[in-house]
Design a protein around this motif. Structure first.
Motif, PDB file in Angstrom:
ATOM      1  N   GLY A  28       1.355  -1.386  -0.026  1.00 45.47           N
ATOM      2  CA  GLY A  28       0.263  -0.126   0.116  1.00 45.47           C
ATOM      3  C   GLY A  28       0.623   1.566  -0.361  1.00 45.47           C
ATOM      4  N   LEU A  29       2.526   1.146  -0.495  1.00 47.12           N
ATOM      5  CA  LEU A  29       3.072   2.531  -0.723  1.00 47.12           C
ATOM      6  C   LEU A  29       2.832   3.165  -1.723  1.00 47.12           C
ATOM      7  CD1 LEU A  29       6.867   0.791   0.711  1.00 47.12           C
ATOM      8  CD2 LEU A  29       4.292   1.619   2.622  1.00 47.12           C
ATOM      9  N   LEU A  45       8.320   6.760  -1.459  1.00 49.94           N
ATOM     10  CA  LEU A  45       7.165   6.230  -0.978  1.00 49.94           C
ATOM     11  C   LEU A  45       6.882   6.682   0.227  1.00 49.94           C
ATOM     12  CD1 LEU A  45       7.445   2.935  -2.989  1.00 49.94           C
ATOM     13  CD2 LEU A  45       6.613   5.082  -4.054  1.00 49.94           C
ATOM     14  N   GLY A  46       5.090   6.589   0.623  1.00 49.71           N
ATOM     15  CA  GLY A  46       5.236   6.589   1.862  1.00 49.71           C
ATOM     16  C   GLY A  46       3.898   5.482   2.266  1.00 49.71           C
ATOM     17  N   ASP A  47       3.109   5.266   3.282  1.00 49.07           N
ATOM     18  CA  ASP A  47       2.589   3.936   3.861  1.00 49.07           C
ATOM     19  C   ASP A  47       1.549   5.311   4.410  1.00 49.07           C
ATOM     20  OD1 ASP A  47       1.984   5.485   6.566  1.00 49.07           O
ATOM     21  OD2 ASP A  47       3.699   4.253   7.291  1.00 49.07           O
ATOM     22  N   GLU A  48       0.038   3.859   3.796  1.00 47.46           N
ATOM     23  CA  GLU A  48      -1.321   4.947   4.285  1.00 47.46           C
ATOM     24  C   GLU A  48      -0.859   5.558   5.194  1.00 47.46           C
ATOM     25  OE1 GLU A  48      -3.870   1.542   1.624  1.00 47.46           O
ATOM     26  OE2 GLU A  48      -2.541   1.073   3.213  1.00 47.46           O
ATOM     27  N   LEU A  49      -0.293   5.652   6.390  1.00 52.09           N
ATOM     28  CA  LEU A  49      -0.907   6.624   8.004  1.00 52.09           C
ATOM     29  C   LEU A  49      -0.271   7.372   7.676  1.00 52.09           C
ATOM     30  CD1 LEU A  49      -0.342   2.954   9.921  1.00 52.09           C
ATOM     31  CD2 LEU A  49      -2.653   3.955   9.292  1.00 52.09           C
ATOM     32  N   GLY A  50       0.195   7.627   6.622  1.00 59.89           N
ATOM     33  CA  GLY A  50       1.187   8.617   6.832  1.00 59.89           C
ATOM     34  C   GLY A  50       2.755   9.073   7.793  1.00 59.89           C
ATOM     35  N   SER A  51       3.640   7.786   7.782  1.00 59.77           N
ATOM     36  CA  SER A  51       4.275   8.229   9.064  1.00 59.77           C
ATOM     37  C   SER A  51       5.667   8.791   8.067  1.00 59.77           C
ATOM     38  CB  SER A  51       4.514   6.213   9.192  1.00 59.77           C
ATOM     39  OG  SER A  51       4.314   5.512   9.411  1.00 59.77           O
ATOM     40  N   GLU A  52       5.868   9.103   8.743  1.00 61.53           N
ATOM     41  CA  GLU A  52       7.359  10.379   8.701  1.00 61.53           C
ATOM     42  C   GLU A  52       8.789   9.711   7.665  1.00 61.53           C
ATOM     43  OE1 GLU A  52       8.948  13.389  11.147  1.00 61.53           O
ATOM     44  OE2 GLU A  52       7.296  13.287  11.836  1.00 61.53           O
ATOM     45  N   HIS A  53       8.695   8.606   8.047  1.00 62.30           N
ATOM     46  CA  HIS A  53       9.768   7.601   7.612  1.00 62.30           C
ATOM     47  C   HIS A  53       8.982   6.521   6.372  1.00 62.30           C
ATOM     48  CE1 HIS A  53      13.200   4.988   7.994  1.00 62.30           C
ATOM     49  NE2 HIS A  53      12.759   4.030   6.998  1.00 62.30           N
ATOM     50  N   ARG A  79       5.047  -2.959  10.302  1.00 66.04           N
ATOM     51  CA  ARG A  79       3.933  -3.947  10.913  1.00 66.04           C
ATOM     52  C   ARG A  79       3.110  -3.523  10.242  1.00 66.04           C
ATOM     53  NH1 ARG A  79       4.939  -5.283  15.451  1.00 66.04           N
ATOM     54  NH2 ARG A  79       6.926  -4.237  16.196  1.00 66.04           N
ATOM     55  N   THR A  80       1.455  -5.063  10.334  1.00 66.80           N
ATOM     56  CA  THR A  80       0.187  -5.001   9.791  1.00 66.80           C
ATOM     57  C   THR A  80      -0.450  -4.947  10.963  1.00 66.80           C
ATOM     58  OG1 THR A  80      -0.532  -5.424   8.086  1.00 66.80           O
ATOM     59  CG2 THR A  80       0.476  -7.346   9.073  1.00 66.80           C
ATOM     60  N   ASP A  81      -1.208  -4.595  10.574  1.00 63.39           N
ATOM     61  CA  ASP A  81      -2.266  -4.503  11.051  1.00 63.39           C
ATOM     62  C   ASP A  81      -4.121  -5.222  11.904  1.00 63.39           C
ATOM     63  OD1 ASP A  81      -4.276  -4.125   9.166  1.00 63.39           O
ATOM     64  OD2 ASP A  81      -5.410  -2.075  10.198  1.00 63.39           O
ATOM     65  N   ASP A  82      -3.362  -6.651   9.995  1.00 65.48           N
ATOM     66  CA  ASP A  82      -3.919  -7.414   9.917  1.00 65.48           C
ATOM     67  C   ASP A  82      -2.869  -8.871   9.352  1.00 65.48           C
ATOM     68  OD1 ASP A  82      -6.191  -9.917   8.943  1.00 65.48           O
ATOM     69  OD2 ASP A  82      -7.468  -8.433   8.817  1.00 65.48           O
ATOM     70  N   TYR A  83      -2.239  -9.619  10.766  1.00 64.10           N
ATOM     71  CA  TYR A  83      -0.862 -10.299   9.560  1.00 64.10           C
ATOM     72  C   TYR A  83      -1.699 -11.507   8.841  1.00 64.10           C
ATOM     73  CZ  TYR A  83       3.206 -13.242  10.650  1.00 64.10           C
ATOM     74  OH  TYR A  83       4.762 -13.604   9.962  1.00 64.10           O
TER      75      TYR A  83
END
Length: 127
Positions: A28-29, A45-53, A79-83
């Motif tokens: 999802g990046l 590329l950034g993640d869906e949660l808007g992490s700075e990394h 890390r995923t919320d639904d492994y």
């Protein structure tokens, strides 16, 4: 004294579009910014949660050979919320390259051979 905060990790890639498609489908990046230079492109590329990394993908126009990743003893971890759902998706994509069920983690491999560790939701670290 200076303090530091993580900004990004870099992976050099042979086919920028293929890599961007893989990271969007698998994790999802999405592209958050781009630098187009003479003979190179850099996409963050950034993640869906808007992490700075972010993950920086660098493409060099004159590079034709795959990158030598050595023993490939480095990796990125997400890390995923639904492994279980993530594992099923990656299994269907055929990109799982290593599983450590005792630790409750697995790794996927991108088109250039880089490994990405997939971690379950934070409960209690096993390591």
């Amino acid at each position: 004294m200076a303090t530091f905060k993580f900004a990004h990790n870099n992976f050099n890639v042979l086919d920028l579009e293929r890599s961007m498609k893989f990271y969007e489908e698998a994790l999802g990046l999405k592209e958050v910014r781009r630098i187009n230079g003479e003979g190179f492109k850099i996409v963050f590329l950034g993640d869906e949660l808007g992490s700075e990394h972010q993950l920086e993908l660098t493409w060099l126009a004159d590079r034709k050979e795959p990158y030598n990743l050595g023993d490939n003893e480095f990796h990125l971890a997400l890390r995923t919320d639904d492994y279980e759902a993530a594992h099923a998706k990656h299994e269907k994509m055929g990109c799982i390259c290593y599983e450590n069920t005792a630790m409750g983690i697995y790794f996927i491999v991108d088109p250039d051979g880089y490994w990405v560790e997939i971690l379950p939701p934070v409960v209690e670290e096993k390591y």
